[in-house]
Design an enzyme around this catalytic site. Sequence first.
Site, mmCIF file in Angstrom:
data_model
loop_
_atom_site.group_PDB
_atom_site.id
_atom_site.type_symbol
_atom_site.label_atom_id
_atom_site.label_comp_id
_atom_site.label_asym_id
_atom_site.label_seq_id
_atom_site.Cartn_x
_atom_site.Cartn_y
_atom_site.Cartn_z
ATOM 1 N N GLY A 37 54.231 40.912 -10.820
ATOM 2 C CA GLY A 37 53.307 39.805 -10.574
ATOM 3 C C GLY A 37 52.344 39.697 -11.733
ATOM 4 C CB VAL A 39 47.455 40.471 -15.867
ATOM 5 C CG1 VAL A 39 46.716 39.166 -16.051
ATOM 6 C CG2 VAL A 39 46.621 41.628 -16.332
ATOM 7 C CG ASP A 41 48.252 38.808 -9.298
ATOM 8 O OD1 ASP A 41 47.134 38.324 -9.536
ATOM 9 O OD2 ASP A 41 49.305 38.172 -9.396
ATOM 10 C CB SER A 44 48.091 49.946 -10.954
ATOM 11 O OG SER A 44 48.879 49.487 -12.022
ATOM 12 N N GLY A 120 51.739 43.299 -15.730
ATOM 13 C CA GLY A 120 51.676 41.874 -15.452
ATOM 14 C C GLY A 120 51.434 41.023 -16.677
ATOM 15 C CB SER A 480 76.475 3.806 -20.032
ATOM 16 O OG SER A 480 77.698 4.500 -20.169
ATOM 17 C CB SER A 550 82.155 13.918 -17.773
ATOM 18 O OG SER A 550 81.691 13.180 -18.872
#
Lengths: 723, 302
Positions: A37, A39, A41, A44, A120, A480, A550
């Site tokens: 996640g 930094v 958050d 650690s 993070g 086109s 295509s």
Amino acid sequence: MPQLSVVGGKKESASDRLAARIAAEEDRGLLRFLTCGSVDDGKSTLIGRLLYDSALVLEDQLLSMERDSKRPNATQGGEIDLSLLVDGLQAEREQGITIDVAYRYFSTPRRKFIVADTPGHVQYTRNMATGASNCDFGVLLVDARQGVLTQTRRHACILSLLGIRKVAVAVNKMDLIDFDQARFEAIAEEFAEFARPLGFELITSIPCSALRGDNVTSPSPHMHWYHGPTLLAHLETVDVSHRVTNAPFRFPVQWVNRPHLDFRGYAGTVASGSIKTGDEVVIHPSGKHVHVARIVTADGDLERAEEGDAVTLTFAEEVDASRGDVIAAAMPETAPSVSDQIAAKVIWFDEEAMLPGRAYTIKCGSQATTATISALKYKLNVDSLDHVAGKTLELNEVGLCNISLARPLVFDPYGDNAETGSFILIDRFTNATVAAGMIEFGLRRATNVQWQELFIDKSARATLKGQKPCVLWFTRLSGSGKSTIANTLEKRLHALGRHTYMLDGDNVRHGLNKDLGFTDADRVENIRRVAEAARLFVDAGLIVMVSFISPFRSERRMARELVGEGEFIEIFVDTPLEVCEARDPKGLYRKARAGLIRNFTGIDSSYEPPEQAELALSTSNTSPEPWSRCWSTSSGVATSSSQNLQALGRAGMAFPGGIFVPGGGDGGVGVDAVDAGMIQHFPVIGEGELVGGLGVTLFRQACEQTPCRGELTFAEQHLGALV
Amino acid sequence: MKHRLSSYLRQLEAESIHIMREVVAEFRNPVMLYSIGKDSAVMLHLAMKAFYPAKPPFPLLHVDTTWKFREMIAFRDREAQRLGVDLMVHTNEQGKREGMSPITHGSALYTDVMKTEALKQAFAAHGFDAAFGGARRDEEKSRAKERVFSFRNAAHNWDPKRQRPELWHLANTKVKPGESMRVFPLSNWTELDVWTYIYLENIPVVPLYFADKRPVVERGGTLIMVDDERLPLDPGETPEMAKVRFRTLGCYPLTGAIRSDATTVPEIIDELIASRHSERQGRVIDHDQTGSMEKKKQEGYF
């Protein structure tokens, strides 16, 4: 909750207790997970909380954590800082951030855990990927105050790319938003919406506070509205069994063991499947068939070895195999791919951007060779998950690349086998690991099929005709102008004495493809047959015009990869839907709008525009922004309107591929625009020289050598060289 | 008697064997750093398995600081002979001549000269390009951050901010002349895994790990064993005979003993589980500076 509690009563001996513990461990599964996640958050801190609440923090570690929490630069203002338990590097503790992945080992009575705490910060994304590559499960943290950030999305993308199928979204710091249920639900919803295309099997959102301990190991007293599991309870019970029991046998030879003349063994780890003595196996890439004589280990020979076992094989037959060979089951239908051209998702790790054409060392299992990125097919925008065009991959960018190799690689698609489908790229000068890759497929599918050797080949046929065979693939909506342009071009080429053939969508559906309808599956098959037919014509030495709607990128890519490098020229006839519909030459749009035709491209079936067409043509002078769909600056652009050209000049757009001015329009507009100083140094090409704008590589080289200033005759000089 | 390994230990064993084979296949001149302790014992046992029926195709290197426990040296020579492996011993002769001692020069300088410098000398003398070490990630916070294949520049320095990404089981083994790789095959083992494996595989370890009556003195809360006459005793300090053992083994004046009755591996494991102290706590050198292990590693310590 001490995990490793002593089992049994006092009368038992220590060895009885140990035996009981070992037996109990056998029933306990292992979960390898990571926390990731953005930094700050709280990743650690969350792991610190898990360890702390699980009573896994030892007394001296606790003391040192308490001491460090009180240091002047401590980030928790003197309160105990649980992140210090995992942020082991001095720089991390000083800055209060995580730089590199830390591994922690803990267990509860239900499971053993190996957790990778990953950084993070965007500049340390490579360390996050390192942590994720060996995990089965991801815990993605979101700061409840911040919501889903770019870095959250980037990490979710990487988890998905690396094959992690289940994630928990831990909405952290709920204490700081007064445990607001509505906010939590909004975040959970936003993430689920974003992640839908990533294909996770399970996303579990859990509101928590790592700092205060809410819903980490015990239910929160502050969030009675939440009835789901705590994070730990979820980690203990989530099912991540993905092992395919009947996966085909793969054994990359790591080292040849020859202690004396009577023993020659092949040491390695079984990457997937299993093997028994007596089994027939094939050594790739040589393709030799042999039989397993012995499965040697220091603890005695085995009858059978399975995924994860590090063993040494000997064969009944005299055979020469070496490091880098892959031993596989002798079942042709499960054989690994062998190819010197691969398509792979690549995550770029180096400050120096990826350079197409530069040689890197590739390491895939025990194989190593030289690899060159031949094309970046697209880059992934991690915020929108859109595919965007690009020339290079910068640090931490993800893209799909075509890679050519100095010698063939034995591999499986990453989705089938992470061990034999993953690789790293190493810079040959700095020795840095610059990228990690996940192989999607081999580009020369023919390597799986035996070829009948032919004496007269493509180049022999082309030489006789005095031309360079290629496919000019026109794509875009009905109406086109694809077929009109292709017809004009073929007439022109024919007049120049070229040998051509035209494959037209409508015409082919009257014969070769008359059994096909208009469902997505039938459209794919329709294109596959046409692409194969085009390949045969190219092989015959012809210039093939293909005019097909295509609509899907993947089939056009498939068609491209059937022929050689530079033989496929994709031409995007970039006419807006409104214009096509206004033209409606066959009355099909009217029918589709009336509901008489289903699955009509542009109306109720989608069209995926090319990301890197060699040429984009606009046949409309009413479109306000004709260049808006020209993703690639290697594309040429064409227009018949001087207004558009001037706009292009103002926008500072560079189209080194050339600007095509169809004869039907005002042939002088290009010159006018250049004269007016709107566009400088771009060649402007007249209709007759359209072909000159097609061979992009050659043409770009020519541009670089010539100071071109709208000389209408310029391309004429190069015409012969191109076709 | 050998026991059946749990499937988790089998996984750890296979992973370590895979790492060792990778080193032998990719490096020109690898060496195994053998420190005589339990982790080295497990590492050597795994090396015997990895290359069977061949012997490990690299020598063992013991950096002898001259202050190891006597029992360790005896065990080292016994094991090398029993297994028939090539053992090299290196001592920093200059440090030895200058009488480097942990007691008079302090643990930091002593470790630098007799361990880190000595190791660099051995690398230079023999031209090793890779060295196995028995370090585990659960031992210490900075070790938890280290790669299995840990790159060292020509000055043997570790740069924790620029470690090579290490995905799946793919190692970037490229080194230029003078540069080297430290390789940690036991990275993912815990102390408990090591002891359980020692028990199940019946691996011999130095007897100092088991409790016995030994002469010790208590200094600053740490029990130091009086292994020979070189340990100066403070006035009034008399060695006490106590039933002690060691959780970790290094230089005897720097290694604290713990009071214990554990005389078998299962008893050690019981004690380990009940213990509230982490393993390296008995090591003086880890605590002499904040972040001290990381500093030592950056300078080239294992």
